[in-house]
Design an enzyme around this catalytic site. Structure first.
Site, PDB file in Angstrom:
ATOM      1  N   GLY A 199       0.812  -1.211   0.000  1.00  0.00           N
ATOM      2  CA  GLY A 199       0.000   0.000   0.000  1.00  0.00           C
ATOM      3  C   GLY A 199       0.843   1.258   0.000  1.00  0.00           C
ATOM      4  O   GLY A 199       0.569   2.226  -0.723  1.00  0.00           O
ATOM      5  N   CYS A 200       1.894   1.258   0.806  1.00  0.00           N
ATOM      6  CA  CYS A 200       2.756   2.440   0.905  1.00  0.00           C
ATOM      7  C   CYS A 200       3.537   2.666  -0.380  1.00  0.00           C
ATOM      8  O   CYS A 200       3.774   3.809  -0.771  1.00  0.00           O
ATOM      9  CB  CYS A 200       3.692   2.315   2.103  1.00  0.00           C
ATOM     10  SG  CYS A 200       2.786   2.242   3.674  1.00  0.00           S
ATOM     11  N   THR A 201       3.919   1.582  -1.045  1.00  0.00           N
ATOM     12  CA  THR A 201       4.610   1.699  -2.332  1.00  0.00           C
ATOM     13  C   THR A 201       3.671   2.302  -3.365  1.00  0.00           C
ATOM     14  O   THR A 201       4.036   3.218  -4.100  1.00  0.00           O
ATOM     15  CB  THR A 201       5.139   0.324  -2.788  1.00  0.00           C
ATOM     16  OG1 THR A 201       6.071  -0.151  -1.806  1.00  0.00           O
ATOM     17  CG2 THR A 201       5.823   0.413  -4.140  1.00  0.00           C
ATOM     18  N   ALA A 208       3.229   6.036  -2.575  1.00  0.00           N
ATOM     19  CA  ALA A 208       4.438   6.808  -2.890  1.00  0.00           C
ATOM     20  C   ALA A 208       4.601   6.953  -4.401  1.00  0.00           C
ATOM     21  O   ALA A 208       4.945   8.033  -4.904  1.00  0.00           O
ATOM     22  CB  ALA A 208       5.669   6.144  -2.277  1.00  0.00           C
TER      23      ALA A 208
END
Length: 157
Positions: free
Chosen positions: A48-50, A53
């Site tokens: 999710g964070c990738t 970003a």
């Protein structure tokens, strides 16, 4: 544990000075006079964070053209942030807040529900700080996917 107080539109953004992926210090006040998107995410290199970003990376030119800088903050150590930045080709500062002091000051660390359980952790949150250092947008519990498009719509960018 009690919920951390949350920021609202019109509040003064809590200033911070944190190390980036290369160990250089970055302060919110460095961006005074420009709008800044400050987003908090749980962990570099997670799916999710990738996605989030990379969404910011892919929209950075349009955001910058509209006078918006982007800063990402997580509890990760600078070395992990550098790996994440290099692997994903991220071109905006990723800051390290391992003590979670800035996360807490911004209301982005506290109780959240994960897989049906209440846990302590990073609350995925996004803020827009105006040129004078005031909160112009405060969004908590944002989705990793589609969030940047929604933000662009909200800001007419």
């Amino acid at each position: 544990m009690p919920q951390t107080p949350r920021l609202s539109v019109g509040d003064t953004a809590p200033d911070f000075t944190l190390p980036d992926a290369d160990g250089n210090t970055v302060s919110l006040s460095d961006h005074r006079g420009r709008k800044v998107i400050v987003y908090f995410y749980p962990a570099a290199s997670t799916p999710g964070c990738t996605k989030q970003a990379c969404d910011f990376r892919d929209n950075l030119a349009e955001l910058n053209d509209a006078g918006l800088d982007v800063i990402g903050i997580s509890p990760d150590k600078p070395a992990k942030l550098a790996k994440f930045r290099d692997k994903e080709g991220l071109t905006f500062p990723l800051l390290s807040d391992p003590d979670k002091e800035v996360l807490t000051a911004w209301g982005a660390f506290g109780e959240k529900t994960m897989y049906g359980k209440t846990v302590q952790g990073v609350i995925r949150s996004t803020f827009v700080v105006d040129e004078d250092g005031k909160i112009a947008e405060a969004q908590y519990n944002v989705r990793a996917t589609g969030h940047v498009a929604k933000l662009r719509r909200d800001l007419s960018v």
